[in-house]
Motif scaffolding. Structure first.
Motif, PDB file in Angstrom:
ATOM      1  N   LEU A  86       0.719  -1.228  -0.069  1.00 20.61           N
ATOM      2  CA  LEU A  86      -0.085  -0.175  -0.015  1.00 20.61           C
ATOM      3  C   LEU A  86       0.853   1.110  -0.123  1.00 20.61           C
ATOM      4  N   THR A  87       1.913   1.262   0.631  1.00 19.48           N
ATOM      5  CA  THR A  87       2.913   2.307   0.660  1.00 19.48           C
ATOM      6  C   THR A  87       3.335   2.812  -0.579  1.00 19.48           C
ATOM      7  N   ARG A  93       1.926   7.087  -6.630  1.00 17.34           N
ATOM      8  CA  ARG A  93       0.532   8.082  -7.080  1.00 17.34           C
ATOM      9  C   ARG A  93       1.075   9.361  -6.739  1.00 17.34           C
ATOM     10  N   TYR A  94       1.669   9.780  -5.348  1.00 15.85           N
ATOM     11  CA  TYR A  94       1.757  10.955  -4.968  1.00 15.85           C
ATOM     12  C   TYR A  94       3.083  11.601  -4.976  1.00 15.85           C
ATOM     13  N   MET A  95       4.137  10.688  -5.529  1.00 14.22           N
ATOM     14  CA  MET A  95       5.358  11.482  -5.857  1.00 14.22           C
ATOM     15  C   MET A  95       5.904  11.663  -7.167  1.00 14.22           C
ATOM     16  N   GLN A  96       4.888  11.520  -8.112  1.00 13.76           N
ATOM     17  CA  GLN A  96       5.102  11.685  -9.303  1.00 13.76           C
ATOM     18  C   GLN A  96       5.592  13.246  -9.652  1.00 13.76           C
ATOM     19  N   SER A  97       5.225  14.040  -8.739  1.00 10.86           N
ATOM     20  CA  SER A  97       5.402  15.358  -9.272  1.00 10.86           C
ATOM     21  C   SER A  97       6.702  15.982  -8.225  1.00 10.86           C
ATOM     22  N   LEU A  98       7.105  14.842  -7.560  1.00 13.73           N
ATOM     23  CA  LEU A  98       8.257  15.116  -6.833  1.00 13.73           C
ATOM     24  C   LEU A  98       9.714  14.718  -7.058  1.00 13.73           C
ATOM     25  N   LEU A  99       9.491  13.497  -7.900  1.00 19.60           N
ATOM     26  CA  LEU A  99      10.719  12.522  -8.042  1.00 19.60           C
ATOM     27  C   LEU A  99      11.040  12.747  -9.534  1.00 19.60           C
ATOM     28  N   ALA A 116       0.469  -5.953  -7.603  1.00 17.68           N
ATOM     29  CA  ALA A 116       0.159  -7.657  -7.646  1.00 17.68           C
ATOM     30  C   ALA A 116      -0.389  -8.014  -6.247  1.00 17.68           C
ATOM     31  N   VAL A 117       0.232  -7.683  -5.443  1.00 17.42           N
ATOM     32  CA  VAL A 117      -0.014  -7.993  -3.934  1.00 17.42           C
ATOM     33  C   VAL A 117      -1.274  -7.552  -3.568  1.00 17.42           C
ATOM     34  N   LEU A 118      -1.538  -6.287  -3.960  1.00 19.83           N
ATOM     35  CA  LEU A 118      -2.992  -5.569  -3.336  1.00 19.83           C
ATOM     36  C   LEU A 118      -3.956  -6.154  -3.976  1.00 19.83           C
ATOM     37  N   ASN A 119      -3.801  -6.687  -5.184  1.00 19.05           N
ATOM     38  CA  ASN A 119      -4.905  -7.427  -6.228  1.00 19.05           C
ATOM     39  C   ASN A 119      -5.339  -8.740  -5.412  1.00 19.05           C
ATOM     40  N   ALA A 126      -7.047  -2.929  -0.908  1.00 19.47           N
ATOM     41  CA  ALA A 126      -6.896  -2.613  -2.530  1.00 19.47           C
ATOM     42  C   ALA A 126      -7.632  -1.250  -2.798  1.00 19.47           C
ATOM     43  N   SER A 127      -8.535  -0.637  -2.060  1.00 18.45           N
ATOM     44  CA  SER A 127      -9.266   0.210  -2.645  1.00 18.45           C
ATOM     45  C   SER A 127      -8.740   1.554  -1.579  1.00 18.45           C
ATOM     46  N   TRP A 128      -7.928   1.400  -0.919  1.00 19.83           N
ATOM     47  CA  TRP A 128      -7.393   2.409   0.108  1.00 19.83           C
ATOM     48  C   TRP A 128      -6.909   3.703  -0.621  1.00 19.83           C
ATOM     49  N   PRO A 129      -6.027   3.322  -1.856  1.00 18.71           N
ATOM     50  CA  PRO A 129      -5.640   4.515  -2.589  1.00 18.71           C
ATOM     51  C   PRO A 129      -6.573   5.595  -3.042  1.00 18.71           C
ATOM     52  N   ASP A 130      -7.797   4.827  -3.409  1.00 16.90           N
ATOM     53  CA  ASP A 130      -8.982   5.642  -3.883  1.00 16.90           C
ATOM     54  C   ASP A 130      -9.730   6.555  -2.893  1.00 16.90           C
ATOM     55  N   LYS A 131      -8.988   6.370  -1.566  1.00 16.81           N
ATOM     56  CA  LYS A 131      -9.710   6.995  -0.565  1.00 16.81           C
ATOM     57  C   LYS A 131      -8.765   8.223  -0.011  1.00 16.81           C
TER      58      LYS A 131
END
Length: 337
Positions: A86-87, A93-99, A116-119, A126-131
């Motif tokens: 999850l991390t 998702r959120y480091m796209q603009s920083l790295l 693959a692990v989350l699926n 698995a749905s946590w990033p959508d929240k």
């Protein structure tokens, strides 16, 4: 446990991901240091056999180099835990603009494994990033493109304390220059990666923007490292233009009610105090670093803030404001857009 299995597992850990590579002689030396005595011919046979079941690739160089495929899934024993997966997905998702894009590309195997692990787990994880959503503040600049092979060589030289031969394009030049450098440390600032290094046998520290390095070739020569070099001390000295002096100052500022609101919940210092005055004015008192970033931070509030103390900072912001007024009072500006 079978000694062959242990040896092959150790060998797989010594093989880097493409574009980095390792030759058989180096693998033999590392295995010998780990307690495994094996001939180069046997290592070569192991590599050929393993490449049929795991994503290993070799090149046609002499000596031949071996690597994990660039897009190979990360081999994890034990497997990646759901919380770690999850991390990684949140980082993706959120480091796209920083790295830099090259760094994100390097992390793709971990991102792929995490997905693959989350699926394989229940939807609550698995749905946590959508929240979760992260909203950056301010103008977001795009990171410059860094050559992946250059980055890989520089990182290898940093880890092995080896000098590197580079070609470099200085900011104000159109001509590429050649340098032999000793890489010492990396500093990431505003999406730019700076390499701290020395050149030749000199002791002074130089800053090279990683995206301006055009080619890099590792050497076998040990780096020239100044005995007193410390990356944190170097930064604190003001080398990146952050510090005026390495001290603190007592800041006294008047804020309008709208500007002070967020500072009542997120303090600028541990000794911050806010006192309400007449007319919707709030006076903030705090001990802060005496650096340029404090000035830039205050300027971002525009006319909603007035610096009272220190006098030096008040004069500095006053001069900037007056200069801006003169610039915007001009009536002869012709817009060509």
């Amino acid at each position: 446990m079978n000694d062959t299995l242990l040896r092959q597992w150790a060998m797989l850990n010594y093989i880097p991901r493409y574009p980095r590579k390792v030759d058989v002689a180096t693998l033999a030396a590392r295995l010998f240091a780990a307690g495994y005595e094996i001939s180069k011919r046997s290592i070569q046979r192991d590599l050929i056999t393993l490449s049929q079941v795991v994503p290993l690739v070799s090149d046609d160089a002499k000596p031949q180099g071996w690597s994990w495929k660039a897009d190979a899934a990360q081999l994890e024993l034990p497997t990646l835990e759901p919380q770690a997966a999850l991390t990684f997905q949140l980082v993706e998702r959120y480091m796209q603009s920083l790295l830099p894009s090259s760094t994100l590309a390097y992390l793709q195997p971990w991102f792929k494994t995490a997905r693959a692990v989350l699926n394989q787990h229940d939807t609550s994880i698995a749905s946590w990033p959508d929240k979760v959503r992260v909203l950056p503040r301010g103008v977001q600049l795009l990171a410059p493109v860094i050559d992946e092979q250059v980055q890989a060589v520089i990182y290898q030289c940093l880890s092995e304390n080896k000098r590197v031969q580079i070609t470099y394009l200085p900011r104000a030049s159109k001509e590429v220059k050649e340098y032999m450098i000793s890489p010492l440390a990396l500093v990431v600032r505003d999406k730019l990666i700076y390499l701290l290094c020395t050149m030749k046998e000199y002791a002074d520290i130089r800053q090279l923007a990683l995206h301006r390095i055009k080619t890099a070739e590792i050497t076998e020569k040990e780096i020239n490292r100044p005995t007193d070099f410390d990356v944190d001390t170097y930064i604190a000295s003001g080398a990146f233009g952050i510090l005026d002096v390495a001290t603190t100052m007592k800041l006294v500022v008047n804020f309008n009610v709208d500007a002070i609101a967020h500072l009542t919940e997120t303090s600028i210092s541990s000794d911050q105090k806010i006192e309400e005055k007449e007319g919707g004015i709030y006076t903030l008192t705090a001990t802060v670093p005496d650096n340029l970033e404090i000035c830039w931070w205050l300027l971002a509030f525009g006319d909603q803030v007035e610096v009272i103390k220190p006098e030096k900072l008040r004069r500095k912001i006053k001069n900037i404001a007056q200069s801006m007024c003169r610039r915007y009072e001009r009536d002869d500006v012709k817009l060509s857009y």
